[in-house]
Scaffold this active site. Sequence first.
Site, PDB file in Angstrom:
ATOM      1  N   ASP A 123      -4.654   9.380   7.134  1.00 14.15           N
ATOM      2  CA  ASP A 123      -3.460   8.646   7.139  1.00 14.15           C
ATOM      3  C   ASP A 123      -2.383   9.198   6.146  1.00 14.15           C
ATOM      4  O   ASP A 123      -2.507   9.554   5.045  1.00 14.15           O
ATOM      5  CB  ASP A 123      -3.643   7.309   6.541  1.00 14.15           C
ATOM      6  CG  ASP A 123      -2.555   6.097   6.620  1.00 14.15           C
ATOM      7  OD1 ASP A 123      -1.492   6.684   6.687  1.00 14.15           O
ATOM      8  OD2 ASP A 123      -2.913   4.868   6.338  1.00 14.15           O
ATOM      9  N   ARG A 125       0.844   8.306   5.909  1.00 14.46           N
ATOM     10  CA  ARG A 125       1.923   7.564   5.486  1.00 14.46           C
ATOM     11  C   ARG A 125       2.331   7.468   4.040  1.00 14.46           C
ATOM     12  O   ARG A 125       1.320   7.464   3.228  1.00 14.46           O
ATOM     13  CB  ARG A 125       1.761   5.870   6.021  1.00 14.46           C
ATOM     14  CG  ARG A 125       1.740   5.912   7.636  1.00 14.46           C
ATOM     15  CD  ARG A 125       1.366   4.477   7.849  1.00 14.46           C
ATOM     16  NE  ARG A 125       0.041   4.260   7.710  1.00 14.46           N
ATOM     17  CZ  ARG A 125      -0.706   3.328   8.061  1.00 14.46           C
ATOM     18  NH1 ARG A 125      -0.019   2.257   8.687  1.00 14.46           N
ATOM     19  NH2 ARG A 125      -1.910   3.061   7.861  1.00 14.46           N
TER      20      ARG A 125
END
Length: 189
Positions: A123, A125
């Site tokens: 991930d 983000r």
Amino acid sequence: MKNIEISQIAALPTKYGTFRIQAFKDGLGKEHLALFTESLPDTPIVRVHSECLTGDALGSVKCDCGEQLHFALELIAKEGGMLIYHRQEGRNIGLLNKVNAYALQDKGYNTVEANHQLGFSADERTYEIVEFILNHFDIKKLKLLTNNPKKIESLGSIEIVERLPIQIIPNPYNKEYLKTKKEQLGHLL
């Protein structure tokens, strides 16, 4: 955050009701959206929804993103609150790499393994713009509509009064994807 460009506020009628909408362009050129009800409660329901073109706009059932988006908009329209449309496609690997990850998933890799094969973490983000948007609206406490513990941790300066889960019924195409999100990414499913 520096160099944030902020749009004016406009009305956005939807099938769920009329929202207000405002755009925020970050220093990297990504444009994020805040959709919110006319009156925000003292402790609004907030959904930080990460962009998913395939699920949100094209109706893909390989993930649960589109269903989560529609669930959130319906709930927020009824209860009052805000949806932040976080423009970090494919857990921030971009659309091209997301399609490449899909191709690897077609060969048997799960979503995390596919990202690793492409040289990314599970991930990618970040959430600085989310905190900026919440502060812009002077939201100090909220009910966070999420299954992702990383989103809970990312809002350090905001009081999360309650985590509201989003329960989506798995289908044959996203069953393994949801299992991976739970087992490898720690999602609260």
